[in-house]
Design a protein around this motif. Structure first.
Motif, PDB file in Angstrom:
ATOM      1  N   GLN A  99      -1.372  -4.907   6.600  1.00  0.00           N
ATOM      2  CA  GLN A  99      -2.684  -4.350   6.927  1.00  0.00           C
ATOM      3  C   GLN A  99      -2.599  -3.256   7.982  1.00  0.00           C
ATOM      4  O   GLN A  99      -3.628  -2.739   8.414  1.00  0.00           O
ATOM      5  CB  GLN A  99      -3.611  -5.467   7.440  1.00  0.00           C
ATOM      6  CG  GLN A  99      -3.737  -6.649   6.492  1.00  0.00           C
ATOM      7  CD  GLN A  99      -4.302  -6.257   5.141  1.00  0.00           C
ATOM      8  OE1 GLN A  99      -5.156  -5.366   5.052  1.00  0.00           O
ATOM      9  NE2 GLN A  99      -3.848  -6.926   4.082  1.00  0.00           N
ATOM     10  N   ALA A 100      -1.413  -2.936   8.409  1.00  0.00           N
ATOM     11  CA  ALA A 100      -1.245  -1.949   9.489  1.00  0.00           C
ATOM     12  C   ALA A 100      -1.671  -0.569   9.014  1.00  0.00           C
ATOM     13  O   ALA A 100      -1.603  -0.234   7.817  1.00  0.00           O
ATOM     14  CB  ALA A 100       0.208  -1.924   9.961  1.00  0.00           C
ATOM     15  N   PRO A 135       0.833  -1.213   0.000  1.00  0.00           N
ATOM     16  CA  PRO A 135       0.000   0.000   0.000  1.00  0.00           C
ATOM     17  C   PRO A 135       0.870   1.266   0.000  1.00  0.00           C
ATOM     18  O   PRO A 135       1.986   1.271   0.531  1.00  0.00           O
ATOM     19  CB  PRO A 135      -0.807  -0.122   1.294  1.00  0.00           C
ATOM     20  CG  PRO A 135      -0.835  -1.585   1.578  1.00  0.00           C
ATOM     21  CD  PRO A 135       0.481  -2.120   1.103  1.00  0.00           C
ATOM     22  N   GLU A 136       0.340   2.312  -0.581  1.00  0.00           N
ATOM     23  CA  GLU A 136       1.111   3.548  -0.747  1.00  0.00           C
ATOM     24  C   GLU A 136       1.609   4.100   0.587  1.00  0.00           C
ATOM     25  O   GLU A 136       2.774   4.505   0.711  1.00  0.00           O
ATOM     26  CB  GLU A 136       0.255   4.595  -1.464  1.00  0.00           C
ATOM     27  CG  GLU A 136       0.967   5.913  -1.734  1.00  0.00           C
ATOM     28  CD  GLU A 136       2.103   5.761  -2.732  1.00  0.00           C
ATOM     29  OE1 GLU A 136       3.112   6.463  -2.572  1.00  0.00           O
ATOM     30  OE2 GLU A 136       1.970   4.939  -3.657  1.00  0.00           O
ATOM     31  N   ASP A 137       0.762   4.100   1.616  1.00  0.00           N
ATOM     32  CA  ASP A 137       1.143   4.692   2.893  1.00  0.00           C
ATOM     33  C   ASP A 137       2.149   3.842   3.653  1.00  0.00           C
ATOM     34  O   ASP A 137       2.783   4.329   4.607  1.00  0.00           O
ATOM     35  CB  ASP A 137      -0.107   4.899   3.764  1.00  0.00           C
ATOM     36  CG  ASP A 137      -1.030   5.962   3.202  1.00  0.00           C
ATOM     37  OD1 ASP A 137      -0.538   6.784   2.398  1.00  0.00           O
ATOM     38  OD2 ASP A 137      -2.225   5.977   3.554  1.00  0.00           O
ATOM     39  N   TYR A 176       7.648   2.443   5.551  1.00  0.00           N
ATOM     40  CA  TYR A 176       7.844   1.450   6.610  1.00  0.00           C
ATOM     41  C   TYR A 176       8.412   0.145   6.043  1.00  0.00           C
ATOM     42  O   TYR A 176       9.227  -0.529   6.707  1.00  0.00           O
ATOM     43  CB  TYR A 176       6.524   1.194   7.331  1.00  0.00           C
ATOM     44  CG  TYR A 176       5.982   2.435   7.993  1.00  0.00           C
ATOM     45  CD1 TYR A 176       6.401   2.804   9.261  1.00  0.00           C
ATOM     46  CD2 TYR A 176       5.057   3.257   7.337  1.00  0.00           C
ATOM     47  CE1 TYR A 176       5.913   3.955   9.870  1.00  0.00           C
ATOM     48  CE2 TYR A 176       4.567   4.401   7.939  1.00  0.00           C
ATOM     49  CZ  TYR A 176       4.995   4.748   9.206  1.00  0.00           C
ATOM     50  OH  TYR A 176       4.516   5.894   9.808  1.00  0.00           O
ATOM     51  N   LEU A 177       8.021  -0.227   4.824  1.00  0.00           N
ATOM     52  CA  LEU A 177       8.608  -1.398   4.177  1.00  0.00           C
ATOM     53  C   LEU A 177      10.090  -1.164   3.891  1.00  0.00           C
ATOM     54  O   LEU A 177      10.920  -2.080   4.056  1.00  0.00           O
ATOM     55  CB  LEU A 177       7.852  -1.717   2.894  1.00  0.00           C
ATOM     56  CG  LEU A 177       8.383  -2.913   2.079  1.00  0.00           C
ATOM     57  CD1 LEU A 177       8.320  -4.197   2.904  1.00  0.00           C
ATOM     58  CD2 LEU A 177       7.611  -3.064   0.775  1.00  0.00           C
ATOM     59  N   LEU A 178      10.448   0.042   3.475  1.00  0.00           N
ATOM     60  CA  LEU A 178      11.847   0.357   3.224  1.00  0.00           C
ATOM     61  C   LEU A 178      12.677   0.227   4.503  1.00  0.00           C
ATOM     62  O   LEU A 178      13.773  -0.351   4.493  1.00  0.00           O
ATOM     63  CB  LEU A 178      11.970   1.769   2.640  1.00  0.00           C
ATOM     64  CG  LEU A 178      13.390   2.304   2.422  1.00  0.00           C
ATOM     65  CD1 LEU A 178      14.165   1.403   1.459  1.00  0.00           C
ATOM     66  CD2 LEU A 178      13.355   3.736   1.890  1.00  0.00           C
ATOM     67  N   VAL A 179      12.160   0.762   5.602  1.00  0.00           N
ATOM     68  CA  VAL A 179      12.874   0.656   6.877  1.00  0.00           C
ATOM     69  C   VAL A 179      13.015  -0.805   7.293  1.00  0.00           C
ATOM     70  O   VAL A 179      14.063  -1.235   7.805  1.00  0.00           O
ATOM     71  CB  VAL A 179      12.144   1.478   7.962  1.00  0.00           C
ATOM     72  CG1 VAL A 179      12.765   1.232   9.332  1.00  0.00           C
ATOM     73  CG2 VAL A 179      12.191   2.955   7.620  1.00  0.00           C
ATOM     74  N   GLU A 180      11.987  -1.607   7.062  1.00  0.00           N
ATOM     75  CA  GLU A 180      12.046  -3.035   7.407  1.00  0.00           C
ATOM     76  C   GLU A 180      13.144  -3.745   6.610  1.00  0.00           C
ATOM     77  O   GLU A 180      13.907  -4.557   7.165  1.00  0.00           O
ATOM     78  CB  GLU A 180      10.684  -3.683   7.138  1.00  0.00           C
ATOM     79  CG  GLU A 180      10.610  -5.155   7.477  1.00  0.00           C
ATOM     80  CD  GLU A 180      10.726  -5.426   8.964  1.00  0.00           C
ATOM     81  OE1 GLU A 180      11.101  -6.561   9.333  1.00  0.00           O
ATOM     82  OE2 GLU A 180      10.461  -4.501   9.770  1.00  0.00           O
ATOM     83  N   LEU A 181      13.261  -3.447   5.318  1.00  0.00           N
ATOM     84  CA  LEU A 181      14.313  -4.065   4.510  1.00  0.00           C
ATOM     85  C   LEU A 181      15.699  -3.616   4.959  1.00  0.00           C
ATOM     86  O   LEU A 181      16.650  -4.421   4.971  1.00  0.00           O
ATOM     87  CB  LEU A 181      14.101  -3.726   3.030  1.00  0.00           C
ATOM     88  CG  LEU A 181      12.871  -4.343   2.355  1.00  0.00           C
ATOM     89  CD1 LEU A 181      12.746  -3.831   0.918  1.00  0.00           C
ATOM     90  CD2 LEU A 181      12.954  -5.861   2.361  1.00  0.00           C
TER      91      LEU A 181
END
Length: 531
Positions: A375-376, A224-226, A230-235
């Motif tokens: 889904q967060a 999801p766009e928002d 957070y996905l980048l930080v997780e990687l």
């Protein structure tokens, strides 16, 4: 040719190549260097990261080794500042053991050192079209001795709108003996320009379809766009990414992402068109030195960043043009190396992704990050949508206009009230003020005596020596205007002019008159003129 020595290059150039760690030439170098060494024009379609910079620099340096110094004989046109600086850096490394000099000419920095390079006549100039046209307005910027002209990343110049500037630059140049034309893609305007500039060129990979380098591992992360930041930080926290170049669609998103990563304690900086040249150079230098793990950039820097052993490239936003995707991911796996290119794709970017897959000729694999909550709900939105921002701006401006109007009305009301108050005050002062009293007129004879200041002569002359009798006659107390009258009227009396009385010398005492006569006819008075 499996070795650079097979090209017949000068030993000093081979030493420079060895210091850079180059061992075997890349395919584009194997194809382009031989015809360029022979002095032929070259038209090469080379992918980003294929090593084309050395493909045109080495033949130029070989050509200039035996030439006298003090004349600019080679000009390289590049679309961006970063690419121009990168080319000069590579040229200086190749020519480390020679006396060949080069300089970069681009905007965002002072023109003084660049003017000095023109006047000194450095051997190789690497310039962007806009700043070069600025220098051409002066007499010192003459390139009459030009022998070799290079256009690097010509298609990027077309995308950035520099093609008219390139044509104007060509009008200021003499016809070069050799032209080297390099482009990642060959759209019709670039083909037309190459036909105007080249004479029977060696055509290399012209029919090749644009595609990423072979050493790049590509993958798509639906998200999801928002949740993209957070996905980048997780990687990044999983430790698999050593250094990464992250591309965003706009400068605003680049700033937002850099601020977000800084809040997450990730070492990062940003580079885009709104940053000064000093800031861009500093950020790129720290990223190359390993001080930064993440460098956020826009497409303006996609063809000007050459980082050795860059492990990852991440498309934070899917590019609108498939060619931009190829140039972005071409920052990794350079010079036959390997690297990873990830693309974050939201629901609204599926159409752009399909265009990219059609361009590369294959479907990119999809990946999901285990343990990441897709889904967060993020605590705040990464970026407010454009329509909402425009509506907020319009609302804010309407409120500002309403406040300004209310303020102007209040000011006009205060001014009207103040004016009415002053008028009422003036009216009351006029109605309550008594009539002014006129001072009584003095007799004509007495006023004349007062003005002339002459002593009374209507009686017997005063006795000689009587000072009291010689005193002037003053107005009586009853003839002077009263002070209260002046205070009531709010003004001060105008004093009468002071008139000096002429004293008749015959009225002086005899002793004083004799003293004046002796002083007037004293011999000492006349003898001082003789001295």
């Amino acid at each position: 040719m499996s070795n650079f020595s097979d090209f017949g290059l000068h030993p000093d150039l081979l030493r420079g190549i060895e210091t850079l760690g180059f061992e075997q030439p890349t395919p584009i170098q194997q194809d382009a260097i031989p015809p360029a060494l022979l002095g032929n024009d070259v038209l090469a379609c080379a992918m980003t990261g294929s090593g084309k910079t050395a493909a045109f620099l080495l033949p130029i340096l070989q050509r200039l080794l035996d030439k006298p110094r003090g004349t600019t004989r080679a000009l390289v046109l590049a679309p961006t500042r970063e690419l121009a600086a990168q080319i000069v850096e590579h040229m200086q490394a190749f020519a480390k053991f020679t006396d060949i000099k080069g300089a970069a000419v681009f905007g965002g920095v002072a023109m003084g050192p660049q003017e000095k390079a023109f006047r000194k006549g450095v051997d190789v100039l690497v310039a962007t079209p806009g700043r070069l046209l600025d220098h051409f307005q002066n007499d010192y910027a003459k390139l009459d001795g030009l022998e070799v002209l290079v256009l690097d990343e010509a298609d990027r110049m077309l995308d950035m709108g520099f093609l008219p500037d390139v044509r104007r630059v060509l009008q200021h140049l003499p016809r070069p003996e050799q032209t080297l034309f390099f482009s990642a893609t060959l759209p019709p305007p670039i083909v037309e320009l190459s036909e105007e500039m080249l004479r029977e060129p060696a055509r290399l990979n012209v029919e090749r379809k644009a595609a990423p380098a072979t050493g790049i591992t590509q993958a798509v992360y639906p998200v999801p766009e928002d949740l993209k930041p957070y996905l980048l930080v997780e990687l990044l926290r999983r430790g698999d990414i050593k250094n990464v170049l992250v591309f965003t669609r706009t400068k605003h998103r680049a700033n937002r992402l850099a601020e977000f990563l800084d809040q997450q304690r990730v070492s990062c900086d940003r580079i885009h068109g709104n940053r000064s040249q000093a800031q861009r150079t500093d950020a790129l230098s720290r990223f190359k030195n390993g001080d930064l793990q993440v460098l956020v950039a826009t497409d303006i820097a996609a063809r000007g960043i050459d980082v050795e052993a860059l492990s990852h490239v991440i498309n934070f936003d899917v590019p609108n043009i498939p060619e931009d995707y190829i140039h972005r991911v071409g920052r990794t796996a350079r010079a036959e190396m390997v690297g990873d290119a990830f693309t974050f794709v939201s629901e609204g970017e599926q159409e752009e992704l399909q265009a990219i897959e059609r361009a590369v000729g294959s479907r990119l694999p999809r990946r999901m990050v285990e343990g990441f909550d897709y889904q967060a709900k993020p605590p705040e939105r990464f970026e407010i949508p454009l329509q909402e921002r425009i509506a907020a701006i319009r609302t804010r401006r309407a409120e500002e206009r309403a406040r300004a109007k209310a303020k102007a009305e209040k000011k006009a009301q205060r001014e009207a009230e103040e004016k009415a108050r002053l008028e009422e005050k003036a009216r009351r002062r006029t109605e309550g003020r008594p009539a002014e009293r006129q001072p009584r007129q003095q007799p004509q004879q007495q006023q004349g005596k007062q003005r002339s200041g002459q002593p009374r002569n209507d009686g017997p002359l005063p006795e000689r020596g009587n000072r009291a009798a010689e005193a002037p006659t003053h107005l009586g107390r009853q003839h002077q205007p009263r002070r209260k009258d002046f205070q009531r009227r709010g003004r001060h009396p105008v004093p009468e002019p002071v008139v000096q009385r002429e004293v008749d010398p015959t009225t002086k005492p005899t002793e004083e008159r004799l003293t004046q006569i002796r002083s007037a006819f004293s011999p000492a008075r006349f003898n001082r003129f003789r001295r």
